[in-house]
Design an enzyme around this catalytic site. Structure first.
Site, PDB file in Angstrom:
ATOM      1  N   GLY A 305      -2.636 -47.235 -19.694  1.00  0.00           N
ATOM      2  CA  GLY A 305      -1.867 -46.985 -18.486  1.00  0.00           C
ATOM      3  C   GLY A 305      -2.456 -47.711 -17.287  1.00  0.00           C
ATOM      4  O   GLY A 305      -3.011 -48.812 -17.407  1.00  0.00           O
ATOM      5  N   SER A 306      -2.387 -47.085 -16.132  1.00  0.00           N
ATOM      6  CA  SER A 306      -2.679 -47.776 -14.869  1.00  0.00           C
ATOM      7  C   SER A 306      -4.132 -48.177 -14.672  1.00  0.00           C
ATOM      8  O   SER A 306      -4.426 -49.015 -13.813  1.00  0.00           O
ATOM      9  CB  SER A 306      -2.222 -46.920 -13.682  1.00  0.00           C
ATOM     10  OG  SER A 306      -0.821 -46.784 -13.699  1.00  0.00           O
ATOM     11  N   THR A 307      -5.079 -47.587 -15.418  1.00  0.00           N
ATOM     12  CA  THR A 307      -6.461 -48.052 -15.281  1.00  0.00           C
ATOM     13  C   THR A 307      -6.588 -49.515 -15.697  1.00  0.00           C
ATOM     14  O   THR A 307      -7.458 -50.230 -15.205  1.00  0.00           O
ATOM     15  CB  THR A 307      -7.418 -47.186 -16.127  1.00  0.00           C
ATOM     16  OG1 THR A 307      -6.868 -47.008 -17.428  1.00  0.00           O
ATOM     17  CG2 THR A 307      -7.665 -45.839 -15.474  1.00  0.00           C
TER      18      THR A 307
END
Length: 583
Positions: A305-307
């Site tokens: 995801g966004s990491t």
């Protein structure tokens, strides 16, 4: 008549000849055995009258970064009987049953078995062994042995691993560093008579065992305990399936803590850490044990995801296709070919700079950066950052990245990869890659092993690990440190902020497959100090119940951990900079 006599004489002569020939052959064979094979048969006779018993070698200790022993040995005993030496079988059976708490049937079967040596029980505590020895039962042997002992029980269980009945490493560091930790067994050789009874006062040959070497590792018990406490609180508070935390030095790859809760008791590793259904089969129990021992930080992959937007941002800045001041527009979605890909903010973020896009974790902005890079460039940086290679961590079973083949990537796949979907990595891969992004562009090797120390405190071996230089430029690294510091200072990672400390980081909320199940992994990666990172931490919360956003439930856990460990590591407060320091 004369003919019959002649035949008899011939038969007698032939018989005499055969007897003489047999005697000559027998004498020749006897001479051969006595002169040519005497040493061989002498050794066989000696072996027949010798009995060998092993003296187990002590396994080396494992010590943390401060010299605290976290894996050691306890003296235990092996109780055995030698059939030919037992004088009072009933007394032996009665005594062993009473002292060992064993059923008579099993003990009797072993005591009455005609064998050179029959083991009754291993891993008997030393006090019980000493009591049995004090009975002076003929034919009963009490040999001291070693059993692995972990003073902190479940601490870092999936990292340390454990040993089997033979004291040999099975999983974790125990198996990886087996060649250094295991010692060399000794031996006792005693002489027996023809009946197999040991001869008193006969010469006893003894070879002393050689203890294994000690292993010093980078894991810090205090930091591990802080992290475990925070992880268990998150596990219980959110009703999660599991929680993992990795804390590492981004400058050299030394791992200070690796938590995977629920952990299990290293001193009782074959007991499940959760209640099993009634009537579970042996096969099902083994499968559950295998899962319990599994280390998800390195053995399992997930959509980050966004990491992973850290990777897209770094690649875009390094390639020069974007700057922190570039402007974008987010209406709440992007149309890519026939696909409408939404932003987490349904109404959109409107006009924003790239820096604001990073702070807002805006999917459309990262889709645009990915499209500017193109498939070839994105794949090139993905490989340049080391994302397709395993990290080389010194733990067994590291999983590899699952990524599209370049020839199979279209614009939709490029778009989803750009904001952290449609590919999978391990947590250790993510934190290692993020380290290279913030440490000036050096790909370090995550590790635990520091050195091996022998008897007398002499260093036998000091471990070194590969470092890949030039993964990206120092300028890009400085820009990323600044941008990620703003994420925590005034963006989606604000719940990771600590007053007086400069902290950078990135949140993520990724949906597990299949997406129809609506199950999530919430995560946050943070580092400090933001201008000169000395510690980086990643938390993943698997299947939290209720609120599941990474910025809401994962970031505060890292803040709690940092609040405890930053002063402990000597990292003091610093002045937050609101202006770029990368130009």
């Amino acid at each position: 008549m004369g003919s019959n006599q002649t035949r008899h004489r011939r038969k007698a002569a032939l018989l005499c000849f055969l007897m003489c020939a047999s005697m000559v052959g027998l004498m020749g064979r006897l001479a051969y055995l006595m002169l040519c094979r005497s040493a061989h048969y002498s050794q066989m006779a000696e072996d027949l009258h010798e009995r060998e018993r092993t003296i187990k070698a002590a396994r080396g200790n494992i010590l943390d970064a401060n010299g605290t022993v976290i894996a050691t040995n306890r003296t235990v005993c092996t109780i055995s009987v030698i059939y030919n030496q037992v004088k009072d079988r009933e007394k032996v059976i009665e005594t062993l049953c009473r002292e060992l708490g064993m059923e008579e049937e099993g003990v009797r079967k072993k005591v009455e078995k005609r064998s050179a040596r029959e083991i009754i029980r291993t891993n008997v505590d030393k006090g019980t062994g000493d009591r049995i020895r004090d009975f002076h039962l003929a034919g009963v042997k009490v040999d001291e042995d070693y059993k692995r002992y972990y003073p902190f029980d479940s601490l870092a269980s999936k990292v340390l691993g454990f040993t089997g009945g033979d004291n040999q490493g099975i999983i974790g560091l125990e198996v990886v560093y087996e060649p250094y930790l295991k010692g060399v067994n000794g031996m006792i050789l005693t002489t027996t008579d023809a009946a197999g009874v040991e001869i008193e006062n006969a010469f006893e040959d003894r070879a002393e065992p050689i203890a294994g070497n000690d292993l010093h590792i980078s894991l810090d018990v205090n930091i591990q305990q802080y992290a475990e406490q925070a992880a268990y609180e998150a596990l219980e508070k959110k009703g999660a399936k599991r929680v993992s935390v990795i804390i590492m030095n981004p400058q050299n790859g030394g791992i200070m803590a690796m938590v995977n809760v629920p952990e299990f008791n290293l001193n009782d590793p074959f007991t499940l850490n959760v209640e099993a259904p009634a009537g579970i089969s042996a096969k099902e129990k083994q499968e559950r044990l295998n899962q319990m021992w599994r280390n998800p930080s390195i053995n399992d992959t997930y959509e980050p995801g966004s990491t992973s937007k850290i990777i897209t941002a770094a690649a875009g800045l390094e390639a020069g296709v974007v700057s922190l001041e570039d402007t974008f527009s987010c209406p709440g979605f992007r149309i890519v070919e026939d696909r409408k890909i939404r932003c987490h903010k349904v109404g959109g973020h409107g006009g924003e700079t790239f820096l604001q896009g990073v702070m807002n974790s805006c999917n459309p902005v990262f889709i645009d950066v990915g499209q500017r890079l193109g498939v070839d460039n994105y794949c090139r940086y993905f490989e340049q950052f080391g994302m397709k290679e395993k990290t080389g961590i010194d733990l067994p079973g590291e999983a590899g990245t699952i990524m599209h083949k370049k020839e199979n990537m279209g614009l939709v796949e490029l778009a989803t990869v750009s904001f952290g979907q449609s590919f999978q990595i391990t947590p250790i891969q993510l934190i290692t890659t993020a380290s290279s992004v913030i440490n000036g562009g050096r790909r370090v090797t995550p590790h635990f092993g520091v050195k091996v120390v022998g008897g007398g405190g002499t260093t036998v071996h000091r471990f070194t690990y590969p470092v890949k230089e030039g993964v990206l430029s120092e300028k890009t690294s400085a820009a990323m440190r600044y941008a990620l510091e703003q994420v925590v200072a005034q963006g989606g990672g604000k719940k990771a902020a600590l007053e007086g400390y400069r902290i950078g980081g990135k949140t993520a909320t990724s949906e597990k497959l299949p997406r129809s199940l609506k199950k999530y992994i919430s995560s946050f990666i943070g580092f400090a100090p933001a201008d000169d990172p000395q510690v980086i931490a990643l938390i993943t919360i698997d299947e939290p119940q209720g609120v599941y956003y990474g910025g809401t439930i994962a970031a505060p856990v890292i803040a709690d951990i940092f609040q405890n460990i930053l002063p402990y590591l000597g990292i003091g407060p610093g002045q937050l900079k609101n202006t770029p320091d990368y130009e």
